[in-house]
Design an enzyme around this catalytic site. Sequence first.
Site, PDB file in Angstrom:
ATOM      1  CG  HIS A 145      -5.626 -35.802  15.885  1.00 21.90           C
ATOM      2  ND1 HIS A 145      -5.846 -37.043  16.447  1.00 21.90           N
ATOM      3  CD2 HIS A 145      -6.619 -35.610  14.985  1.00 21.90           C
ATOM      4  CE1 HIS A 145      -6.915 -37.592  15.886  1.00 21.90           C
ATOM      5  NE2 HIS A 145      -7.407 -36.740  14.997  1.00 21.90           N
ATOM      6  CE  LYS A 192       5.632  -1.195   9.982  1.00 24.81           C
ATOM      7  NZ  LYS A 192       4.629  -0.488   9.174  1.00 24.81           N
ATOM      8  N   GLY A 248      -4.892  -1.797   4.820  1.00 24.80           N
ATOM      9  CA  GLY A 248      -4.126  -2.963   4.350  1.00 24.80           C
ATOM     10  C   GLY A 248      -4.827  -4.279   4.623  1.00 24.80           C
ATOM     11  NE  ARG A 249      -6.601  -3.657  10.731  1.00 32.29           N
ATOM     12  CZ  ARG A 249      -5.946  -2.506  10.840  1.00 32.29           C
ATOM     13  NH1 ARG A 249      -4.799  -2.325  10.208  1.00 32.29           N
ATOM     14  NH2 ARG A 249      -6.417  -1.511  11.567  1.00 32.29           N
ATOM     15  CD  GLU A 305      -1.996  -4.310  11.272  1.00 32.75           C
ATOM     16  OE1 GLU A 305      -2.567  -4.069  10.196  1.00 32.75           O
ATOM     17  OE2 GLU A 305      -0.795  -4.657  11.332  1.00 32.75           O
ATOM     18  CD  GLU A 322       9.366  -5.917   7.191  1.00 34.66           C
ATOM     19  OE1 GLU A 322       8.959  -4.899   6.576  1.00 34.66           O
ATOM     20  OE2 GLU A 322       9.348  -6.014   8.431  1.00 34.66           O
ATOM     21  CE  LYS A 334      -3.461   2.390   2.725  1.00 32.82           C
ATOM     22  NZ  LYS A 334      -4.436   2.364   3.794  1.00 32.82           N
TER      23      LYS A 334
HETATM   24  O1  F6P Z   1       3.160  -3.010   9.705  1.00 30.17           O
HETATM   25  C1  F6P Z   1       1.809  -3.237   9.568  1.00 30.17           C
HETATM   26  C2  F6P Z   1       1.336  -2.897   8.191  1.00 30.17           C
HETATM   27  O2  F6P Z   1       1.312  -1.522   8.011  1.00 30.17           O
HETATM   28  C3  F6P Z   1      -0.015  -3.501   7.909  1.00 30.17           C
HETATM   29  O3  F6P Z   1      -1.069  -2.751   8.378  1.00 30.17           O
HETATM   30  C4  F6P Z   1       0.014  -3.654   6.441  1.00 30.17           C
HETATM   31  O4  F6P Z   1      -0.950  -4.554   5.976  1.00 30.17           O
HETATM   32  C5  F6P Z   1       1.428  -4.133   6.237  1.00 30.17           C
HETATM   33  O5  F6P Z   1       2.184  -3.433   7.192  1.00 30.17           O
HETATM   34  C6  F6P Z   1       1.994  -3.920   4.876  1.00 30.17           C
HETATM   35  O6  F6P Z   1       1.981  -2.577   4.505  1.00 30.17           O
HETATM   36  P1  F6P Z   1       2.175  -2.153   3.006  1.00 30.17           P
HETATM   37  O7  F6P Z   1       1.073  -2.745   2.211  1.00 30.17           O
HETATM   38  O8  F6P Z   1       2.141  -0.655   3.009  1.00 30.17           O
HETATM   39  O9  F6P Z   1       3.508  -2.673   2.549  1.00 30.17           O
END
Ligand code: F6P
Length: 564
Positions: free
Chosen positions: A408, A528, A291-292, A377, A236, A230
């Site tokens: 199980h 972060k 995002g979620r 979240e 990452e 987003k």
């Molecule tokens: O660190 C949490 C978060 O901001 C989430 O809310 C989001 O889904 C995820 O990181 C990834 O963010 P982005 O889509 O901006 O890379």
Amino acid sequence: MTTLPARDLKLYRFESPKSAHVHELPLAHKGAWKALERHFRDQGRRFDLHQLFAGHGQRGEIFTAEGAGVYLDYSKNLVNAETMILLVQLARECALPQRIEAMFSGEKINNTEHRSVLHTALRMPPNSRLEVDGEDLMPQVQEVRRHMGEFAEQVRTGAWLGHTGKPIRHVVNIGIGGSDLGPMMAYEALRHYSQREIHFHFLSDVDGAAFAETVRELPADETLFIVCSKTFTTLETITNACTARDWLIAQLGEEGAVARHFAAVTTNIEQAQKFGIDPANMFGFWDWVGGRYSMTSAIGLSTMIAIGAAQFEEMLSGFHAMDEHFRKTPLENNLPALLGLLTVWYTNFFGARTQAVLPYSQYLKRMPSYLQQLTMESNGKHTTVDGDTVAYQTSPVYWGDNGINGQHSFYQLLHQGTQIVPCDFIGFCKPLEQIGNQHDLLMANLFAQSEALAFGKSAAEVRLENTPEELVPHRVFEGNRPSNTILIDRLTPHSLGALVALYEHSVFTQGVIWNVDSFDQWGVELGKALAKQTASQLADSSLPLRHDSSTNALIRRYRGCRSE
Ligand code: F6P
């Protein structure tokens, strides 16, 4: 369907607040909350499912609700009609109906980020209109969907050719959190409907092992990377995207190859362009999609490539059906509202700390992970929308696994452990793969587990089985352990959409009661920022360490160990 006696309803009718934005009274001062406290003290904490069922022959049919193709049996919960009336009343006092309307109409209910919350717009049917601040949002939504459909179809049919002229056989979704969990869950859930000639991979972890293992067997000239972010700033994702670009260029020997092997999904078109992605392969979305809550936006591009545009539309129509149900159904029969209110009941009155989600479907194996982000979240907050510290518990820990496998491993604790763990069982009446009687066997287990949790087995029953006396206490099941059963005809793109929307709106309901902003996530920021600072200290050992003594010692040890 639940029909609550009109007489009782009248008894508990309180005025709903006019404002859709704020709780006029703190939660604990609300009439329905106080009534729930009394109700819990006088009856609720002693509710016994044996008695509740014995007292009402039709309970298993009455404490149910149905909508958008989803059947919810909530009869095996520690509730009676009065509990449900009071919970619904609490929702009204917290202005849930007004808050629902505020969300759907684009009010800026994400108040800490001053944003609308309009993931529901992403699933509106073609030709609908949604005016926010004088602008109809739907043309942009439709345009992105059209672009996705065109691109997905080219990849699916083999018309989209890689740099060396070969069609795509591998799609790697690079993203994390909402840019990973939704697409991965949906791909697994809808695998039955997917294009089998194309293989899908999901790369989220910045651990180099994840990248290495993902690309190990991949032919670069038949691989498409979709960078989903987003913000397009997530460390990452950008790190993995850079590594993927370097790998692709090294494999194919030309920087120009990137254009045919990379697509991006983001609200930050500028950054994606800087990264070098061809604007023709970029798919936008908007800050009003969290995002979620983004799996129905362009973040679902990999899903669309897997199942095709028509079935993706079906998934959207399932989401929309549940959206409409949530918006238009009275709270007494409103599935997401009921599910959310039951979570409030257990969290705030019984002190439950966790909630298990147990799908009896191999295809839904990633559903619990997906729901963990969606629920925790969203509602893992200790500050109200007004900035006050809450005086009550908010989101429980959601967890779970494929139900059969869970039986199980962790079900022992569900049956005989010392804490209350409300469970959601999810099952389908018709299998996607009919193999002998395996589906009956699977569903028999689901029904048996909810029954065993609810009704247990008494010492007298255990003794009747000639159990040696010293084993009797070990073989007793107290029962009285609550669960919901969510039963759906068949797992399809439509029903998956309805199921996910059910949980989205249940989370919304909980957030409204707890008066938190379910759409921000400030709690992820500190870690972060510290990681960024720490990363430079790992890269350059001469940088001074100014952490606490534990963190300093750990970093020194790591530095030493790494350089050995
Ligand atoms: O660190 C949490 C978060 O901001 C989430 O809310 C989001 O889904 C995820 O990181 C990834 O963010 P982005 O889509 O901006 O890379």
